[in-house]
Motif scaffolding. Structure first.
Motif, mmCIF file in Angstrom:
data_model
loop_
_atom_site.group_PDB
_atom_site.id
_atom_site.type_symbol
_atom_site.label_atom_id
_atom_site.label_comp_id
_atom_site.label_asym_id
_atom_site.label_seq_id
_atom_site.Cartn_x
_atom_site.Cartn_y
_atom_site.Cartn_z
ATOM 1 N N LEU A 71 16.897 6.526 -13.502
ATOM 2 C CA LEU A 71 16.294 7.684 -13.763
ATOM 3 C C LEU A 71 17.330 8.956 -13.907
ATOM 4 N N GLY A 72 18.533 8.503 -14.011
ATOM 5 C CA GLY A 72 19.583 9.786 -14.377
ATOM 6 C C GLY A 72 20.619 9.940 -13.220
ATOM 7 N N TYR A 73 21.517 10.646 -13.468
ATOM 8 C CA TYR A 73 22.717 10.691 -12.284
ATOM 9 C C TYR A 73 22.191 11.398 -11.088
ATOM 10 N N GLY A 74 22.194 10.772 -9.989
ATOM 11 C CA GLY A 74 21.819 11.185 -8.767
ATOM 12 C C GLY A 74 20.205 11.447 -8.335
ATOM 13 N N LYS A 75 19.358 10.824 -9.486
ATOM 14 C CA LYS A 75 18.009 10.992 -9.347
ATOM 15 C C LYS A 75 17.169 9.792 -9.002
ATOM 16 N N ASP A 76 17.797 8.833 -8.660
ATOM 17 C CA ASP A 76 17.253 7.300 -8.250
ATOM 18 C C ASP A 76 16.961 7.497 -6.654
ATOM 19 N N LYS A 77 16.119 6.688 -6.377
ATOM 20 C CA LYS A 77 15.561 6.893 -5.244
ATOM 21 C C LYS A 77 15.446 5.361 -4.221
ATOM 22 N N ILE A 78 15.427 5.231 -2.926
ATOM 23 C CA ILE A 78 14.927 3.930 -2.619
ATOM 24 C C ILE A 78 13.654 4.436 -1.663
ATOM 25 N N LEU A 79 12.652 3.674 -2.101
ATOM 26 C CA LEU A 79 11.296 3.806 -1.603
ATOM 27 C C LEU A 79 11.173 2.877 -0.559
ATOM 28 N N ARG A 80 10.294 3.140 0.396
ATOM 29 C CA ARG A 80 9.735 2.277 1.623
ATOM 30 C C ARG A 80 8.399 2.075 1.139
ATOM 31 N N VAL A 81 8.002 0.783 1.066
ATOM 32 C CA VAL A 81 6.776 0.346 0.678
ATOM 33 C C VAL A 81 6.169 -0.344 1.905
ATOM 34 N N SER A 82 5.213 -0.179 2.390
ATOM 35 C CA SER A 82 4.422 -0.640 3.677
ATOM 36 C C SER A 82 3.789 -1.849 3.159
ATOM 37 N N GLN A 136 0.937 -1.348 0.055
ATOM 38 C CA GLN A 136 0.059 0.195 -0.144
ATOM 39 C C GLN A 136 0.926 1.136 0.154
ATOM 40 N N ASP A 137 1.089 1.615 1.140
ATOM 41 C CA ASP A 137 1.560 3.097 1.247
ATOM 42 C C ASP A 137 3.256 3.114 0.752
ATOM 43 N N VAL A 138 3.447 4.184 0.095
ATOM 44 C CA VAL A 138 4.951 4.255 -0.264
ATOM 45 C C VAL A 138 5.427 5.562 0.193
ATOM 46 N N THR A 139 6.853 5.858 0.682
ATOM 47 C CA THR A 139 7.251 7.056 1.037
ATOM 48 C C THR A 139 8.844 6.858 0.568
ATOM 49 N N THR A 140 9.339 7.955 0.603
ATOM 50 C CA THR A 140 10.867 8.053 -0.090
ATOM 51 C C THR A 140 11.674 7.775 1.161
ATOM 52 N N LEU A 141 12.533 6.871 1.044
ATOM 53 C CA LEU A 141 13.430 6.550 2.241
ATOM 54 C C LEU A 141 14.465 7.326 2.074
ATOM 55 N N SER A 142 15.245 7.564 0.812
ATOM 56 C CA SER A 142 16.522 7.912 0.538
ATOM 57 C C SER A 142 16.649 8.510 -0.783
ATOM 58 N N THR A 143 17.347 9.491 -0.905
ATOM 59 C CA THR A 143 17.412 10.059 -2.559
ATOM 60 C C THR A 143 18.956 10.146 -2.722
ATOM 61 N N GLY A 144 19.343 10.521 -4.091
ATOM 62 C CA GLY A 144 20.411 10.764 -4.599
ATOM 63 C C GLY A 144 21.321 9.770 -4.855
ATOM 64 N N TRP A 145 20.703 8.693 -5.452
ATOM 65 C CA TRP A 145 21.207 7.488 -5.919
ATOM 66 C C TRP A 145 21.471 7.441 -7.261
ATOM 67 N N GLN A 146 22.332 6.736 -7.979
ATOM 68 C CA GLN A 146 22.722 6.424 -9.182
ATOM 69 C C GLN A 146 22.625 4.982 -9.763
ATOM 70 N N THR A 147 21.471 4.719 -10.145
ATOM 71 C CA THR A 147 21.412 2.944 -10.431
ATOM 72 C C THR A 147 21.638 2.106 -9.476
ATOM 73 N N PRO A 148 21.032 2.197 -8.315
ATOM 74 C CA PRO A 148 21.122 1.381 -7.311
ATOM 75 C C PRO A 148 20.874 -0.071 -7.880
ATOM 76 N N TRP A 149 21.632 -1.090 -7.800
ATOM 77 C CA TRP A 149 21.501 -2.430 -8.329
ATOM 78 C C TRP A 149 20.778 -3.599 -7.371
ATOM 79 N N GLU A 150 21.420 -3.644 -6.020
ATOM 80 C CA GLU A 150 20.914 -4.501 -4.994
ATOM 81 C C GLU A 150 21.005 -4.008 -3.755
ATOM 82 N N ILE A 151 20.056 -4.096 -2.952
ATOM 83 C CA ILE A 151 19.770 -4.096 -1.361
ATOM 84 C C ILE A 151 19.832 -5.258 -0.613
ATOM 85 N N LYS A 152 20.991 -5.487 0.384
ATOM 86 C CA LYS A 152 20.905 -6.425 1.119
ATOM 87 C C LYS A 152 21.035 -6.281 2.759
#
Length: 379
Positions: free
Chosen positions: A366-377, A58-74
């Protein structure tokens, strides 16, 4: 393999736009998108209605900004923070639960392809399941050099990365079709997804490391009990980028297809997943059909997370998050439902947040420094 307690279902390979999917979207309070684009070929069946499992995203918020093509989160084993890889910068960051981002180092010798030529560069990351920053500092990565794709190990003490060491080399590389996901299984061994490097015949060559899911030890050797006595665990893959295990310890995989269908596969040791003879549903003797297929317009699946027996799949070209319930303890899946079509652009990295009904999802390209990490509830 079919469930002996169920009739074999053989629906045609149609784009599904079921009332069940529409009802699930409305119940979730989310806008209904284009018709759900998952379909089935061969004997694999999509159950007509969602089965048991978690609730829709459901809910989506932005957790972190300023990323460039994040490939994996562990996430690290303590669950307090995650390691995030950036494909083109070959940098690794620690991302805390409060959204604070800290650069911890780079993976040396990484050579990405040009920006528009696919996902070479720094790809997957897998911290040791017993990592504590002191007696166990091991973190594993997949990256491309000028000539190959390889698995490497580095030490992470909670502050910085050091001591680069190659664990497994000899995997052919190309601009994309490198696979790249790496994950520790419930058995403690490393699973590595490799692409066919634009050489489809390699996927069927059991002597090749390409077009496979590999199962290896921390030193890069074949893990005990592998089906062919080599590093190969399954074969016949085109470009697998997502790996995750369900509550029964079964391995699921997301795979980018060729022109017609992308796939969600249930992986079994020694199984042949058909490429290049099959794309999508496969009726060829000795080859395994997918559990779900996606039309590329709505798919190009990237990575997986499994929460409460529900598979969440990010998609690149499809620009959406898919929710696919597993039908109890069977090998069947329920009706796929898609969320956020086009809202955040291409989605790739995904991780379940330990101890929380929450996913972290990374946008991509999305472009240099424009990607985000989203928090999805998940509710």
């Amino acid at each position: 393999m079919t469930d002996p307690g169920r009739p074999v279902r053989r629906p045609s390979r149609l784009v599904l736009g079921s009332l069940a999917a529409a009802a699930a979207l409305l119940a979730a309070g989310l806008p209904q998108s284009a018709p759900a684009a998952a379909a089935v070929g061969g004997a694999a069946a999509v159950v007509a209605a969602p089965a048991d499992g978690g609730a829709p995203a459901q809910d989506v918020t932005t957790l972190s900004t300023g990323w460039q093509t994040p490939w994996e989160i562990k996430f690290l084993p303590d669950g307090l923070s995650a390691l995030v890889t950036e494909r083109l910068t070959y940098q690794v960051y620690r991302l805390d639960r409060d959204g604070r981002k800290t650069l911890v180092g780079e993976v040396p010798n990484t050579v990405p392809e040009p920006y528009d030529d696919g996902p070479g560069g720094l790809l997957g990351v897998a911290p040791s399941p017993t990592w504590n920053g002191t007696t166990d500092q091991q973190v594993f990565f997949v990256h491309t050099t000028r000539t190959r794709t390889q698995v490497v190990r580095m030490d992470y003490d909670g502050r910085s990365l050091t001591n680069y060491k190659v664990v497994l080399s000899g995997i052919k590389r190309v601009g994309n079709h490198n696979g790249g996901q790496i994950a520790f299984g419930p058995d403690g061994y490393l699973y590595v997804a490799t692409g066919d490097a634009y050489e489809p015949k390699l996927a069927q060559d059991k002597k090749s490391l390409n077009g496979k899911i590999l199962r290896i030890t921390r030193t890069g050797a074949a893990a005990p009990g592998n089906p062919f006595g080599t590093r190969v665990y399954s074969y016949g893959h085109r470009n697998p980028e997502g790996l995750a295990w369900d509550r029964n310890g079964r391995l699921w995989e997301a795979e980018v297809g060729n022109q017609t269908w992308d796939e969600l596969n249930l992986i079994k040791p020694g199984a042949n997943y058909g490429f290049p003879a099959c794309e999508g549903g496969c009726d060829v003797k000795g080859m395994t059909t997918p559990r779900v297929v996606f039309h590329p317009e709505f798919g190009v699946p990237a990575q997986l997370a499994i929460v409460d027996n529900v598979i969440y799949v990010t998609s690149l070209r499809g620009m959406r998050l898919w929710r696919i319930p597993i039908d109890g303890d069977s090998e069947f899946t329920g009706t796929p439902v898609d969320f956020y079509p086009g809202r955040f652009g291409r989605l790739r990295a995904i991780a379940k947040v330990p101890g929380a009904d929450e996913l972290w999802v990374g946008t991509s390209d999305l472009g240099y420094g424009k990607d985000k990490i989203l928090r999805v509830s998940l509710k």
